[in-house]
Design a protein around this motif. Structure first.
Motif, PDB file in Angstrom:
ATOM      1  N   TYR A 137       0.466  -0.809  -0.100  1.00 46.04           N
ATOM      2  CA  TYR A 137      -0.226  -0.117   0.234  1.00 46.04           C
ATOM      3  C   TYR A 137       1.010   1.231   0.086  1.00 46.04           C
ATOM      4  CZ  TYR A 137      -4.206  -3.085   0.644  1.00 46.04           C
ATOM      5  OH  TYR A 137      -4.819  -3.885   1.307  1.00 46.04           O
ATOM      6  N   ARG A 138       1.999   1.438   0.739  1.00 42.45           N
ATOM      7  CA  ARG A 138       3.026   2.053   0.858  1.00 42.45           C
ATOM      8  C   ARG A 138       3.245   2.616  -0.462  1.00 42.45           C
ATOM      9  NH1 ARG A 138       5.650   4.676   4.808  1.00 42.45           N
ATOM     10  NH2 ARG A 138       4.148   4.161   5.815  1.00 42.45           N
ATOM     11  N   LYS A 139       4.031   1.722  -0.551  1.00 44.29           N
ATOM     12  CA  LYS A 139       3.804   1.690  -2.447  1.00 44.29           C
ATOM     13  C   LYS A 139       3.213   2.559  -4.017  1.00 44.29           C
ATOM     14  CE  LYS A 139       7.164  -1.272  -6.826  1.00 44.29           C
ATOM     15  NZ  LYS A 139       6.076  -0.098  -6.919  1.00 44.29           N
ATOM     16  N   ILE A 140       1.870   1.885  -3.072  1.00 47.89           N
ATOM     17  CA  ILE A 140       1.061   2.367  -4.123  1.00 47.89           C
ATOM     18  C   ILE A 140       0.773   4.018  -4.465  1.00 47.89           C
ATOM     19  CG2 ILE A 140      -1.425   3.017  -4.957  1.00 47.89           C
ATOM     20  CD1 ILE A 140      -1.910  -0.232  -4.299  1.00 47.89           C
ATOM     21  N   GLN A 141       1.039   3.812  -2.932  1.00 48.97           N
ATOM     22  CA  GLN A 141       0.970   5.500  -2.346  1.00 48.97           C
ATOM     23  C   GLN A 141       2.490   6.206  -3.677  1.00 48.97           C
ATOM     24  OE1 GLN A 141       0.052   6.224   1.483  1.00 48.97           O
ATOM     25  NE2 GLN A 141      -0.017   4.387   2.016  1.00 48.97           N
ATOM     26  N   ASP A 142       3.419   6.215  -2.843  1.00 51.09           N
ATOM     27  CA  ASP A 142       4.598   6.704  -3.685  1.00 51.09           C
ATOM     28  C   ASP A 142       4.140   7.108  -5.482  1.00 51.09           C
ATOM     29  OD1 ASP A 142       5.895   6.145  -1.286  1.00 51.09           O
ATOM     30  OD2 ASP A 142       6.947   5.345  -0.939  1.00 51.09           O
ATOM     31  N   ASP A 143       4.068   6.001  -5.660  1.00 50.43           N
ATOM     32  CA  ASP A 143       3.579   5.569  -6.746  1.00 50.43           C
ATOM     33  C   ASP A 143       2.333   7.224  -7.879  1.00 50.43           C
ATOM     34  OD1 ASP A 143       5.134   3.793  -7.641  1.00 50.43           O
ATOM     35  OD2 ASP A 143       4.107   2.019  -8.009  1.00 50.43           O
ATOM     36  N   ILE A 144       1.763   7.187  -7.062  1.00 53.71           N
ATOM     37  CA  ILE A 144       0.465   8.293  -7.150  1.00 53.71           C
ATOM     38  C   ILE A 144       1.726   9.575  -7.246  1.00 53.71           C
ATOM     39  CG2 ILE A 144      -1.433   9.318  -6.336  1.00 53.71           C
ATOM     40  CD1 ILE A 144      -2.696   5.860  -5.518  1.00 53.71           C
ATOM     41  N   GLU A 145       2.711   9.534  -6.102  1.00 58.74           N
ATOM     42  CA  GLU A 145       3.334  10.581  -5.783  1.00 58.74           C
ATOM     43  C   GLU A 145       3.875  11.285  -6.548  1.00 58.74           C
ATOM     44  OE1 GLU A 145       4.532  10.688  -2.080  1.00 58.74           O
ATOM     45  OE2 GLU A 145       2.280  11.023  -0.969  1.00 58.74           O
ATOM     46  N   ASP A 146       4.043   9.863  -7.404  1.00 61.52           N
ATOM     47  CA  ASP A 146       5.698   9.855  -8.403  1.00 61.52           C
ATOM     48  C   ASP A 146       5.047  10.764  -9.655  1.00 61.52           C
ATOM     49  OD1 ASP A 146       7.767   9.535  -6.499  1.00 61.52           O
ATOM     50  OD2 ASP A 146       8.082   7.792  -7.218  1.00 61.52           O
ATOM     51  N   ASN A 147       3.787  10.399  -9.515  1.00 57.96           N
ATOM     52  CA  ASN A 147       3.034  10.685 -10.850  1.00 57.96           C
ATOM     53  C   ASN A 147       2.172  12.328 -10.805  1.00 57.96           C
ATOM     54  OD1 ASN A 147       3.014   8.789 -13.648  1.00 57.96           O
ATOM     55  ND2 ASN A 147       3.029   7.444 -11.767  1.00 57.96           N
ATOM     56  N   LEU A 148       2.395  11.966  -9.808  1.00 53.27           N
ATOM     57  CA  LEU A 148       1.364  13.253 -10.009  1.00 53.27           C
ATOM     58  C   LEU A 148       2.310  14.694  -9.540  1.00 53.27           C
ATOM     59  CD1 LEU A 148      -1.793  12.534  -7.381  1.00 53.27           C
ATOM     60  CD2 LEU A 148      -1.377  12.650  -9.716  1.00 53.27           C
ATOM     61  N   ASP A 149       3.498  14.737  -8.922  1.00 49.44           N
ATOM     62  CA  ASP A 149       4.690  15.762  -8.987  1.00 49.44           C
ATOM     63  C   ASP A 149       4.677  15.773 -10.119  1.00 49.44           C
ATOM     64  OD1 ASP A 149       4.010  15.851  -6.462  1.00 49.44           O
ATOM     65  OD2 ASP A 149       5.656  14.605  -5.650  1.00 49.44           O
ATOM     66  N   GLU A 150       5.239  14.725 -10.802  1.00 49.68           N
ATOM     67  CA  GLU A 150       5.273  15.766 -11.977  1.00 49.68           C
ATOM     68  C   GLU A 150       4.774  16.442 -12.563  1.00 49.68           C
ATOM     69  OE1 GLU A 150       8.158  15.622 -15.206  1.00 49.68           O
ATOM     70  OE2 GLU A 150       8.918  14.149 -14.045  1.00 49.68           O
ATOM     71  N   ALA A 151       5.431  17.360 -12.909  1.00 48.31           N
ATOM     72  CA  ALA A 151       5.275  18.934 -14.040  1.00 48.31           C
ATOM     73  C   ALA A 151       4.505  18.307 -15.306  1.00 48.31           C
ATOM     74  CB  ALA A 151       5.660  19.850 -13.892  1.00 48.31           C
ATOM     75  N   ASN A 152       5.454  18.066 -16.270  1.00 46.35           N
ATOM     76  CA  ASN A 152       5.467  17.140 -17.580  1.00 46.35           C
ATOM     77  C   ASN A 152       4.334  16.441 -17.881  1.00 46.35           C
ATOM     78  OD1 ASN A 152       5.722  17.522 -20.150  1.00 46.35           O
ATOM     79  ND2 ASN A 152       7.972  17.020 -20.235  1.00 46.35           N
ATOM     80  N   VAL A 153       3.289  16.197 -18.247  1.00 47.40           N
ATOM     81  CA  VAL A 153       2.076  15.055 -18.059  1.00 47.40           C
ATOM     82  C   VAL A 153       2.789  14.281 -19.331  1.00 47.40           C
ATOM     83  CG1 VAL A 153      -0.032  14.622 -19.343  1.00 47.40           C
ATOM     84  CG2 VAL A 153       0.938  17.029 -17.373  1.00 47.40           C
ATOM     85  N   GLU A 154       3.421  14.558 -19.796  1.00 46.44           N
ATOM     86  CA  GLU A 154       4.167  13.595 -21.459  1.00 46.44           C
ATOM     87  C   GLU A 154       5.283  12.697 -20.670  1.00 46.44           C
ATOM     88  OE1 GLU A 154       3.041  13.408 -24.316  1.00 46.44           O
ATOM     89  OE2 GLU A 154       1.702  14.515 -23.753  1.00 46.44           O
ATOM     90  N   ARG A 155       5.456  13.407 -19.690  1.00 43.39           N
ATOM     91  CA  ARG A 155       6.909  11.944 -18.741  1.00 43.39           C
ATOM     92  C   ARG A 155       6.467  11.363 -18.057  1.00 43.39           C
ATOM     93  NH1 ARG A 155      12.398  15.708 -16.827  1.00 43.39           N
ATOM     94  NH2 ARG A 155      12.568  13.322 -16.789  1.00 43.39           N
ATOM     95  N   ARG A 156       4.979  11.855 -17.954  1.00 45.22           N
ATOM     96  CA  ARG A 156       4.742  10.574 -16.868  1.00 45.22           C
ATOM     97  C   ARG A 156       4.342   9.409 -17.135  1.00 45.22           C
ATOM     98  NH1 ARG A 156      -0.692  14.289 -13.935  1.00 45.22           N
ATOM     99  NH2 ARG A 156       0.579  15.687 -13.098  1.00 45.22           N
ATOM    100  N   GLU A 157       3.286   7.942 -16.351  1.00 46.28           N
ATOM    101  CA  GLU A 157       3.466   7.185 -16.832  1.00 46.28           C
ATOM    102  C   GLU A 157       1.571   7.349 -17.729  1.00 46.28           C
ATOM    103  OE1 GLU A 157       2.483   2.469 -15.579  1.00 46.28           O
ATOM    104  OE2 GLU A 157       3.025   4.141 -14.181  1.00 46.28           O
ATOM    105  N   ASN A 158       0.756   6.593 -18.630  1.00 44.84           N
ATOM    106  CA  ASN A 158      -0.635   6.867 -19.325  1.00 44.84           C
ATOM    107  C   ASN A 158      -1.416   6.590 -18.641  1.00 44.84           C
ATOM    108  OD1 ASN A 158      -2.839   5.771 -21.020  1.00 44.84           O
ATOM    109  ND2 ASN A 158      -1.604   7.263 -22.143  1.00 44.84           N
ATOM    110  N   GLY A 159      -2.037   8.276 -18.176  1.00 46.56           N
ATOM    111  CA  GLY A 159      -2.548   7.871 -16.786  1.00 46.56           C
ATOM    112  C   GLY A 159      -3.770   6.670 -17.123  1.00 46.56           C
TER     113      GLY A 159
END
Length: 439
Positions: A375-397
């Protein structure tokens, strides 16, 4: 047949001039074809067989697997892309080797748990029988000494087994085997995709970080380096690399207008991310932290306290029974008291040992840590994607939403109910449902 031979003879059949031997085989093929074409009026069965044999040689020369492997070796020499591929292959081989090592050690430690459990209980119960027979036996001294030795051995064995917790060790290795297999699959999938050298270089660094994190989270040696079996504080297991501090601080320093204003205005449909999906992910992260993670941490603390009590009670009872066995036969009243105390202490020690290791209390505690870590890893993955300002560098939504849903045991449509829980006005006490349905 003659016309077919003339057509083949007149066509330009050129072999890849990779080596001299292959060039000579190509010349032989052309010579054979011309020879058959020159005597078109007397085409016999032997000539037809010779033609088919020549064509077979030509086909084999074109698709020679050894020659293809030679081509690959020559191309890869001195090439940066081939170097990165080699690094990733080394990571994949190391991961496959770790899978076998953790699997073997996990089976071994699971066998330890069963063998030590039955052996210790056998020692304790045999000593109890001897303590009961000793007062009325003619060989009092022999039974008295045997009872004391068996109970003392059982106490020492219980203390050692309670220290290392074989059932918990086996659960660590089982989880490590699963995570190393996952890393190996990720690396081999990246190799199969044939990404660019830059992408492979980035993924290689990420894979190396995952290797080091897994080695630290699930160590192979028993002593030293074993994880603490009775920690003072219960923390989720962590088997993934920590965030890059420089990148994380840079993302945190970005203004709210940049992250949520101008970017979001042009974000509709970009890389599968929408404002609604962002709110949904924030809500899931909040529910995981407030409900799911806390639930398993609380349960893990209860299991840890129970395991600590059982780990102390078992050797203490066996040791007390061993001391009582020393007073058997010292007097009429003393004999009755000492024999009864030895029998009672040994029986209780066997019962405590059975509950602790037969019930695999240590494994249950480790399971709570691993689930909380998930559960902590899922939280970190969500935060990593949301903290990335460039949407194109995120994982596909859409892909990321599907992954989160599968990890939680839900469908993507079920996750939409958590969108409103991202609001600050929504209190943690009002959260009723858990995010995870799998565990």
């Amino acid at each position: 047949m003659a016309s077919v031979v003339r057509q083949l003879a007149g066509s330009s059949l050129v072999l890849p001039a990779k080596s001299r031997s292959r060039g000579r085989s190509g010349l032989c093929c052309r010579a054979n074809l011309r020879g058959v074409g020159g005597n078109s009026t007397s085409t016999t069965t032997s000539d037809q067989r010779q033609l088919v044999s020549s064509i077979d040689e030509l086909t084999l020369a074109r698709v020679d697997p050894v020659a293809g492997a030679e081509d690959r070796v020559v191309i890869g020499t001195g090439d940066d892309g081939a170097t990165e591929v080699g690094k990733l292959r080394a990571v994949a081989e190391a991961a496959a080797d770790r899978v076998q090592m953790h699997d073997i050690i996990g089976r071994q430690r699971d066998n330890w748990n069963h063998l030590l459990l039955h052996s210790t209980n056998s020692l304790t119960l045999a000593a109890c029988v001897m303590a009961a027979l000793a007062p009325a036996s003619t060989s009092l001294l022999a039974l008295k000494a045997s009872t004391g030795v068996l109970l003392a051995s059982a106490a020492v064995t219980m203390a050692a087994v309670n220290k290392i917790q074989p059932s918990q060790l086996a659960e660590e290795q089982r989880n490590a085997t699963r995570l190393w297999r996952q890393l190996e699959r990720d690396v081999r999938a990246t190799l199969a995709l044939g990404a660019s050298s830059a992408t492979k270089d980035d993924f290689f660094q990420e894979a190396m970080d995952r290797v080091l994190a897994l080695d630290a989270a699930y160590p192979l040696p028993l002593l030293p380096g074993m994880l603490e079996k009775f920690p003072n504080t219960v923390e989720p297991a962590r088997w993934w690399p920590k965030k890059n501090p420089a990148r994380h601080s840079a993302c945190k320093k970005m203004s709210s207008n940049t992250r949520h204003g101008a970017r979001r205005a042009s974000m509709a449909g970009d890389n599968g991310w929408t404002p609604e999906l962002e709110e949904e992910m924030r809500g899931i992260a909040r529910v995981l932290k407030a409900k799911d993670e806390q639930e398993y941490l609380s349960f893990g603390k209860v299991v840890l306290k129970l395991n600590r009590v059982l780990a102390v009670a078992g050797p203490a009872l066996a040791g007390t029974a061993a001391i009582a066995a020393a007073f058997i036969g010292s007097g009429d009243a003393g004999t009755s008291w000492a024999s009864g105390a030895a029998i009672l202490g040994g029986t209780l020690a066997a019962a405590v040992n059975t509950v602790e290791h037969g019930g695999q209390v240590g494994m249950v505690f480790e399971l709570c840590r691993n689930v909380t870590g998930l559960y902590r890893k899922i939280q970190d993955d969500i935060e990593d994607n949301l903290d990335e300002a460039n949407v194109e560098r995120r994982e596909n939504g859409e892909l990321f939403e599907t992954k989160v849903a599968l990890q939680l045991g839900r469908s993507p449509s079920d996750l939409r109910q958590f969108k409103g829980m991202a609001s600050p006005s929504f209190r943690d006490e009002d959260i009723r449902n858990f995010a995870g349905e799998l565990f």
